[in-house]
Design an enzyme around this catalytic site. Structure first.
Site, short mmCIF file in Angstrom:
data_model
loop_
_atom_site.label_atom_id
_atom_site.label_comp_id
_atom_site.label_asym_id
_atom_site.label_seq_id
_atom_site.Cartn_x
_atom_site.Cartn_y
_atom_site.Cartn_z
N ASP A 51 67.43 -18.72 -9.59
CA ASP A 51 68.08 -17.85 -8.59
C ASP A 51 69.60 -17.84 -8.81
O ASP A 51 70.33 -17.14 -8.11
CB ASP A 51 67.69 -18.25 -7.16
N SER A 52 70.06 -18.60 -9.83
CA SER A 52 71.46 -18.48 -10.26
C SER A 52 71.73 -17.07 -10.78
O SER A 52 72.89 -16.70 -10.99
CB SER A 52 71.78 -19.52 -11.33
N LYS A 120 59.50 -22.72 -9.03
CA LYS A 120 60.35 -23.86 -8.69
C LYS A 120 60.82 -23.70 -7.25
O LYS A 120 61.13 -22.59 -6.82
CB LYS A 120 61.54 -23.98 -9.63
N GLU A 122 63.25 -25.67 -4.05
CA GLU A 122 64.26 -26.69 -3.70
C GLU A 122 63.84 -27.42 -2.44
O GLU A 122 63.47 -26.79 -1.44
CB GLU A 122 65.61 -26.01 -3.47
N GLU A 189 69.65 -32.21 -9.84
CA GLU A 189 70.94 -31.56 -10.09
C GLU A 189 72.09 -32.38 -9.52
O GLU A 189 72.09 -32.75 -8.34
CB GLU A 189 70.92 -30.14 -9.47
O1 KIV Z 1 68.92 -21.40 -10.48
C1 KIV Z 1 69.21 -22.18 -11.41
O2 KIV Z 1 69.82 -21.81 -12.41
C2 KIV Z 1 68.80 -23.57 -11.27
C3 KIV Z 1 69.27 -24.53 -12.31
C4 KIV Z 1 70.69 -24.86 -12.09
C5 KIV Z 1 68.43 -25.74 -12.37
O3 KIV Z 1 68.13 -23.91 -10.35
#
Ligand code: KIV
Length: 271
Positions: A51-52, A120, A122, A189
């Protein structure tokens, strides 16, 4: 050491074998077809459609604004490019917290509409119910602990997490809970290297670090950061393999000059 080089398709089981064989797992983010094709051809083990994308693709300050539809768009572009890597897709903020039924339907949409291989999420014990429901549908889940950017307004800053004992113990308990629930791997992280290394030793599933030192089972970086596309982001943990910002800037400047001067196109560049 690379004993799984000849593997045609990376699965969650191969990642587990890599940990057991002591082979480090390589992971990078990817958000579009062209970049994902190069990353996969290079032989990466895991591509994370992170989600980056909210930051590096859309220019938002945080990861919170990106939507499930936008994540599916990025993930399906990556999936079309990939032959070998495992494609893991972030469940975006608001698509799973506090409602396990919504979490399952978000994860199913990702799997059905993008063709990704895993999701994934969080968080620790507070999202176990959602993780459990997603796992019962046969969808592999990667956890994410430590600095969890979807909670940035709770933390207030992007500084290193779990430096104090209490938060470190909570993180270890969360990691154990995610493992017991059935997650196939966990991202840690921006936490102290010693703590990350302890988690990787105490837990059997692969631990992938970002800013978590070298004592873990693999590493992940945001691809734009490691290529040096964003020249304003220079955290201590980041190794830049290129200065693409400067190289691209130079290329764009040269192109503009060539167009303005009439040098481009020349005779061999026209029909
Ligand atoms: O969204 C992302 O890029 C991430 C990584 C920093 C692990 O969660």
């Amino acid at each position: 050491m690379s004993v799984h080089n000849d593997v045609k398709k990376i699965t969650t089981h191969i990642l587990q074998q890599m940990k057991e064989d002591g082979e480090k797992i390589s992971m990078l983010t990817g958000y579009d077809f062209s970049m994902a094709r190069i990353i996969d051809t290079a032989g990466i083990d895991v591509i994370l459609v992170g989600d980056s994308a909210s930051n590096v693709m859309a220019g938002h300050e945080t990861t919170l604004p990106i939507t499930l539809d936008q994540m599916i768009y990025h993930a399906s572009s990556v999936v079309r490019a990939v032959k070998r890597a495992l494609v893991v897709v972030d469940l975006p903020f608001g698509s799973y917290q506090g409602n396990s039924i919504e979490a399952l339907s978000s994860a199913i949409r990702i799997m059905k509409e993008s063709g990704g291989h895993a999701v994934k999420m969080e968080g620790g014990q507070e999202i176990l119910e959602s993780i459990n429901r997603i796992l019962t549908a046969g969808i592999p889940v990667m956890g994410h602990l430590g600095l969890t950017p979807q909670s940035i307004y709770k933390f207030g800053t992007y500084v290193v997490r779990a430096k104090e004992n209490e938060e470190a113990e909570q993180l270890i308990a969360d990691a154990k809970a995610l493992e017991a629930e059935g997650c196939f791997a966990i991202v840690l992280e921006k936490i102290p290297a010693q703590l990350a290394s302890r988690v990787a030793k105490e837990i059997k599933i692969p631990i992938i670090g970002i800013g978590a030192g070298n004592g873990v089972d693999g590493q992940v970086l945001v691809v734009h950061d490691m290529l040096g596309i964003n020249n304003e982001f220079n955290p201590r943990f980041l190794r830049k393999y290129h200065n693409l910002y400067q190289e691209m800037l130079g290329s764009f400047e040269n192109y503009i000059e060539d167009v303005k001067s009439g040098d481009f196109p020349n005779e061999s560049e026209q029909y």
